[in-house]
Motif scaffolding. Sequence first.
Motif, PDB file in Angstrom:
ATOM      1  N   ASP A 317      35.308 102.328  30.369  1.00  0.00           N
ATOM      2  CA  ASP A 317      34.875 101.875  29.043  1.00  0.00           C
ATOM      3  C   ASP A 317      33.606 101.035  29.057  1.00  0.00           C
ATOM      4  O   ASP A 317      33.260 100.406  28.055  1.00  0.00           O
ATOM      5  N   GLY A 318      32.915 100.978  30.194  1.00  0.00           N
ATOM      6  CA  GLY A 318      31.652 100.246  30.250  1.00  0.00           C
ATOM      7  C   GLY A 318      31.792  98.761  30.463  1.00  0.00           C
ATOM      8  O   GLY A 318      30.796  98.039  30.451  1.00  0.00           O
ATOM      9  N   THR A 319      33.026  98.267  30.653  1.00  0.00           N
ATOM     10  CA  THR A 319      33.250  96.849  30.932  1.00  0.00           C
ATOM     11  C   THR A 319      34.121  96.732  32.179  1.00  0.00           C
ATOM     12  O   THR A 319      34.735  97.704  32.624  1.00  0.00           O
ATOM     13  N   PHE A 320      34.184  95.511  32.743  1.00  0.00           N
ATOM     14  CA  PHE A 320      35.041  95.303  33.907  1.00  0.00           C
ATOM     15  C   PHE A 320      35.480  93.848  33.967  1.00  0.00           C
ATOM     16  O   PHE A 320      34.863  92.965  33.374  1.00  0.00           O
ATOM     17  N   GLU A 321      36.565  93.622  34.701  1.00  0.00           N
ATOM     18  CA  GLU A 321      37.090  92.283  34.935  1.00  0.00           C
ATOM     19  C   GLU A 321      37.676  92.267  36.338  1.00  0.00           C
ATOM     20  O   GLU A 321      38.525  93.098  36.666  1.00  0.00           O
ATOM     21  N   VAL A 322      37.225  91.334  37.191  1.00  0.00           N
ATOM     22  CA  VAL A 322      37.654  91.306  38.588  1.00  0.00           C
ATOM     23  C   VAL A 322      37.905  89.869  39.036  1.00  0.00           C
ATOM     24  O   VAL A 322      37.361  88.918  38.479  1.00  0.00           O
ATOM     25  N   THR A 323      38.737  89.742  40.055  1.00  0.00           N
ATOM     26  CA  THR A 323      39.001  88.474  40.729  1.00  0.00           C
ATOM     27  C   THR A 323      38.745  88.683  42.211  1.00  0.00           C
ATOM     28  O   THR A 323      39.214  89.661  42.787  1.00  0.00           O
ATOM     29  N   TYR A 324      37.981  87.769  42.836  1.00  0.00           N
ATOM     30  CA  TYR A 324      37.624  87.939  44.235  1.00  0.00           C
ATOM     31  C   TYR A 324      37.249  86.585  44.820  1.00  0.00           C
ATOM     32  O   TYR A 324      37.216  85.566  44.120  1.00  0.00           O
ATOM     33  N   ARG A 325      36.947  86.584  46.119  1.00  0.00           N
ATOM     34  CA  ARG A 325      36.564  85.350  46.804  1.00  0.00           C
ATOM     35  C   ARG A 325      35.071  85.355  47.139  1.00  0.00           C
ATOM     36  O   ARG A 325      34.487  86.421  47.330  1.00  0.00           O
ATOM     37  N   ILE A 326      34.498  84.155  47.204  1.00  0.00           N
ATOM     38  CA  ILE A 326      33.129  84.005  47.681  1.00  0.00           C
ATOM     39  C   ILE A 326      33.118  82.978  48.809  1.00  0.00           C
ATOM     40  O   ILE A 326      34.075  82.224  48.996  1.00  0.00           O
ATOM     41  N   ARG A 327      32.022  82.980  49.563  1.00  0.00           N
ATOM     42  CA  ARG A 327      31.784  81.933  50.565  1.00  0.00           C
ATOM     43  C   ARG A 327      30.551  81.161  50.138  1.00  0.00           C
ATOM     44  O   ARG A 327      29.481  81.731  49.971  1.00  0.00           O
ATOM     45  N   THR A 328      30.707  79.853  49.957  1.00  0.00           N
ATOM     46  CA  THR A 328      29.615  79.024  49.471  1.00  0.00           C
ATOM     47  C   THR A 328      28.629  78.734  50.603  1.00  0.00           C
ATOM     48  O   THR A 328      28.848  79.108  51.758  1.00  0.00           O
ATOM     49  N   ALA A 329      27.565  78.027  50.247  1.00  0.00           N
ATOM     50  CA  ALA A 329      26.524  77.719  51.225  1.00  0.00           C
ATOM     51  C   ALA A 329      27.054  76.893  52.389  1.00  0.00           C
ATOM     52  O   ALA A 329      26.559  77.013  53.516  1.00  0.00           O
ATOM     53  N   ASP A 330      28.069  76.057  52.144  1.00  0.00           N
ATOM     54  CA  ASP A 330      28.626  75.235  53.223  1.00  0.00           C
ATOM     55  C   ASP A 330      29.854  75.862  53.882  1.00  0.00           C
ATOM     56  O   ASP A 330      30.589  75.197  54.605  1.00  0.00           O
ATOM     57  N   GLY A 331      30.088  77.169  53.597  1.00  0.00           N
ATOM     58  CA  GLY A 331      31.159  77.882  54.275  1.00  0.00           C
ATOM     59  C   GLY A 331      32.516  77.808  53.614  1.00  0.00           C
ATOM     60  O   GLY A 331      33.493  78.373  54.126  1.00  0.00           O
ATOM     61  N   GLU A 332      32.602  77.141  52.467  1.00  0.00           N
ATOM     62  CA  GLU A 332      33.888  77.027  51.777  1.00  0.00           C
ATOM     63  C   GLU A 332      34.225  78.345  51.080  1.00  0.00           C
ATOM     64  O   GLU A 332      33.347  79.038  50.555  1.00  0.00           O
ATOM     65  N   THR A 333      35.499  78.712  51.085  1.00  0.00           N
ATOM     66  CA  THR A 333      35.964  79.907  50.389  1.00  0.00           C
ATOM     67  C   THR A 333      36.535  79.514  49.035  1.00  0.00           C
ATOM     68  O   THR A 333      37.341  78.606  48.937  1.00  0.00           O
ATOM     69  N   LYS A 334      36.065  80.219  47.974  1.00  0.00           N
ATOM     70  CA  LYS A 334      36.526  79.944  46.621  1.00  0.00           C
ATOM     71  C   LYS A 334      36.938  81.249  45.950  1.00  0.00           C
ATOM     72  O   LYS A 334      36.407  82.315  46.252  1.00  0.00           O
ATOM     73  N   TRP A 335      37.852  81.127  44.993  1.00  0.00           N
ATOM     74  CA  TRP A 335      38.254  82.271  44.170  1.00  0.00           C
ATOM     75  C   TRP A 335      37.427  82.278  42.892  1.00  0.00           C
ATOM     76  O   TRP A 335      37.255  81.244  42.240  1.00  0.00           O
ATOM     77  N   MET A 336      36.911  83.467  42.520  1.00  0.00           N
ATOM     78  CA  MET A 336      36.106  83.645  41.322  1.00  0.00           C
ATOM     79  C   MET A 336      36.782  84.641  40.371  1.00  0.00           C
ATOM     80  O   MET A 336      37.502  85.541  40.803  1.00  0.00           O
ATOM     81  N   TRP A 337      36.516  84.437  39.077  1.00  0.00           N
ATOM     82  CA  TRP A 337      36.886  85.418  38.051  1.00  0.00           C
ATOM     83  C   TRP A 337      35.606  85.852  37.362  1.00  0.00           C
ATOM     84  O   TRP A 337      34.767  85.030  37.018  1.00  0.00           O
ATOM     85  N   GLU A 338      35.450  87.169  37.174  1.00  0.00           N
ATOM     86  CA  GLU A 338      34.205  87.694  36.611  1.00  0.00           C
ATOM     87  C   GLU A 338      34.525  88.746  35.563  1.00  0.00           C
ATOM     88  O   GLU A 338      35.410  89.584  35.742  1.00  0.00           O
ATOM     89  N   ARG A 339      33.781  88.677  34.459  1.00  0.00           N
ATOM     90  CA  ARG A 339      33.863  89.723  33.437  1.00  0.00           C
ATOM     91  C   ARG A 339      32.438  90.154  33.110  1.00  0.00           C
ATOM     92  O   ARG A 339      31.548  89.308  32.974  1.00  0.00           O
ATOM     93  N   GLY A 340      32.217  91.452  32.995  1.00  0.00           N
ATOM     94  CA  GLY A 340      30.873  91.940  32.724  1.00  0.00           C
ATOM     95  C   GLY A 340      30.889  93.256  31.976  1.00  0.00           C
ATOM     96  O   GLY A 340      31.943  93.845  31.703  1.00  0.00           O
ATOM     97  N   ARG A 341      29.664  93.726  31.649  1.00  0.00           N
ATOM     98  CA  ARG A 341      29.527  94.992  30.929  1.00  0.00           C
ATOM     99  C   ARG A 341      28.218  95.649  31.321  1.00  0.00           C
ATOM    100  O   ARG A 341      27.299  95.002  31.855  1.00  0.00           O
ATOM    101  N   LEU A 342      28.144  96.918  31.024  1.00  0.00           N
ATOM    102  CA  LEU A 342      26.928  97.681  31.265  1.00  0.00           C
ATOM    103  C   LEU A 342      26.008  97.516  30.070  1.00  0.00           C
ATOM    104  O   LEU A 342      26.402  97.751  28.924  1.00  0.00           O
ATOM    105  N   VAL A 343      24.766  97.074  30.310  1.00  0.00           N
ATOM    106  CA  VAL A 343      23.798  96.905  29.229  1.00  0.00           C
ATOM    107  C   VAL A 343      23.381  98.272  28.712  1.00  0.00           C
ATOM    108  O   VAL A 343      23.297  99.248  29.468  1.00  0.00           O
ATOM    109  N   ASP A 344      23.109  98.361  27.403  1.00  0.00           N
ATOM    110  CA  ASP A 344      22.707  99.626  26.777  1.00  0.00           C
ATOM    111  C   ASP A 344      21.535 100.253  27.536  1.00  0.00           C
ATOM    112  O   ASP A 344      20.446  99.675  27.604  1.00  0.00           O
ATOM    113  N   THR A 345      21.776 101.406  28.123  1.00  0.00           N
ATOM    114  CA  THR A 345      20.744 102.041  28.961  1.00  0.00           C
ATOM    115  C   THR A 345      19.538 102.484  28.149  1.00  0.00           C
ATOM    116  O   THR A 345      18.477 102.740  28.715  1.00  0.00           O
ATOM    117  N   GLU A 346      19.663 102.582  26.831  1.00  0.00           N
ATOM    118  CA  GLU A 346      18.515 102.960  26.012  1.00  0.00           C
ATOM    119  C   GLU A 346      17.466 101.858  25.992  1.00  0.00           C
ATOM    120  O   GLU A 346      16.303 102.095  25.701  1.00  0.00           O
TER     121      GLU A 346
END
Length: 706
Positions: A317-346
């Motif tokens: 449907d052109g949108t998404f929602e995900v949960t995942y981990r990142i590693r920060t600049a100092d090596g810490e692991t964090k959980w992230m939540w992200e929601r996004g969409r595809l911009v109108d290609t026109e």
Amino acid sequence: MLYVGNADTAEQAVSLFEQSETDFSVATTERADEGADKLAEASFDAVVSEYDLTDKDGIAFLESVREIDADVPFVLYTDAGSEAVASEAISAGVTEYVRRTAEPESDGGIVDTVEAVVDQSRNSDPLRAYLERSTDIITVLDSAGTITYLSPSVEQVLGYEQGALVGESGFEYVHPDDVDAVSAAFSEIASDPEGRLSVECRFRTADDEWCWLEVNGRNYLDHPAIRGVVANTRDITQRKKQRRQLQTLISNLPGIIYRSQIDREWSMVSVEGECEALTGYPASALENGDVVWGEDILHPADRTEMWQTVHDELEADGTFEVTYRIRTADGETKWMWERGRLVDTELEDEPILEGFITDIDDRKRSKQKLEETNALLSTLFEALPVGVLAENASRDVLAANDRFLELFEQSGIGETIEGADCERLLREASDNFADSEEFVERTNDLIETSEPVRDNELRLRDGRTFARSHQPIDLPSSEGHLWLYRDVSEQERRERELERQNERLDEFASVVSHDLRNPLQVLRGSLDALTETGEQAALDRGYHALDRMEALIDDLLALARNDESVQTTESVSLASLADQCWDVVQTADAELVIDDHCSIEANPERLRQLLENLMRNAIEHGGENVTVTIGALDDGFYVEDTGPGIPPDVRERVFEPGYSESDGGTGFGLAIVEQVADAHDWTVRLTEGERGGARFEIVDAEQVGG
């Protein structure tokens, strides 16, 4: 009509013209040079051209058209956001320009515009018609910045009459904080024949207020028909306000807003918000590629799954929602939540994602901890050896474990008991009890008074006995009640059996004390009387037997009457107590050596029993010249003698009551030693001493000083 532009857009436009009431005949081409050739070969009522053509832009094509036909109506069909080219289009002789929307198939504006310009092509001035209809302000300024022309829209946008500012310096109306930047930009464009400017500034309105304007200009000072700088100006006050509001919103969001390319690196085009607080990296590092989200930040273990999830949901449907981990600049692991969409290609040259990312690490960890706690509590709840029932203030069952159901012979109903009416269950369960009415009344009284009760005994009809406890509990929305039921029938049976055993032991002790001691006293008196006969050897044997029997009685009584556990302890000096014991034991020429001085946490009387029995055992088996050594261990103490020692094959048996390697021993001394050690939670180890004798090590004993 001639249409020049992208084939797909041309097809959509042709469809719009064919659906109109005007009888259009449309020729199309994608290239400007081919359009010029068609215009040279045939006569057209109008030309419609897109701005982005394959070989040149729409303005350049317009100039080619004007060389071929100076009067043919020319409509520039531009993408949204392309009005910056309006000024140069006007100077080149454009008749009209129309914004092309993201869905041109639903846009009838282009059709209406072409119909209008064709109708007035012979009787109107195309440039003047454009200026009259434009909502943007078209301004012409000379090289000094003096206004020589203003389009009619100035009245609508700024409140001035069309000619009111002609002859005035445009810089006089610019906000003092912006005038230097505007003046510098104007000087730069005025000195460059190909110069262009794009600037934002505040401009004073006729009501003496400040209005934000976006100004796009081009140098036409050398153009014979214009001889000035042409500026296309629009009011962006509302846009600025919305932008400030958006910036305020972004600055207060606990995360980042981004635009990125759709690649495995998630290359960031723009990043706004708390980027450094979230990742440890500044937004600029992500935007310029020094830090790559997909390689430097996204956790390696989550990269593949996140990539697949985003693509699957975008495809859906052109949108998404995900949960995942990142590693920060100092090596810490964090959980992230992200929601996004595809911009109108026109509206974009390539696929672009935009979205929001926020830190859910605390929530994720709290959720995991809560799940772990709930799992642990659930396991403990079911593993409890007592039946548990919890109810709320409405007398609904909140929870009941399997043990509760087993006690009331209701196993198998499982989760169906949750939410059940406790009053109904109470009446049904009352039939199990010897006094059912008393059970119901007592239960209701406890609920009404919220009285906590522990181990209230309840007799059942089948002979069992339950111990019930009641505890009021606080629930989030009300009060509740917690009930604990234990089947104490077996415990009562064991207590009765233990009581009977104690009675038998007391009876045994009395028998030993009374039935054996009295005859022994009579025998000892008789032997005393026989000493006058002179048969000393016989008398010695009799006295020896008496001594052995008395020792046997003492040991039996010690075994029978000693408690299984030690109730009170204190710090006891091992050396001092050993000296006292040595004075009591008949040691003859034996020697006591205190190797170390320490204190043991123990019951003094019970420890005295242990030491005296070990000393007697050493003298009994090692002879009158034996040496007994007492010393400290890291976790206790030892008693070692120089006697013959105890063979390995019988070391386990010597602690059995009644076992003895000596004819004169009772066989209970070492059993008492082990009993005293067990009462203190100590362990006795029997090994060989340094000089071959027996070595008893008492370990797990707490030393409290030296």
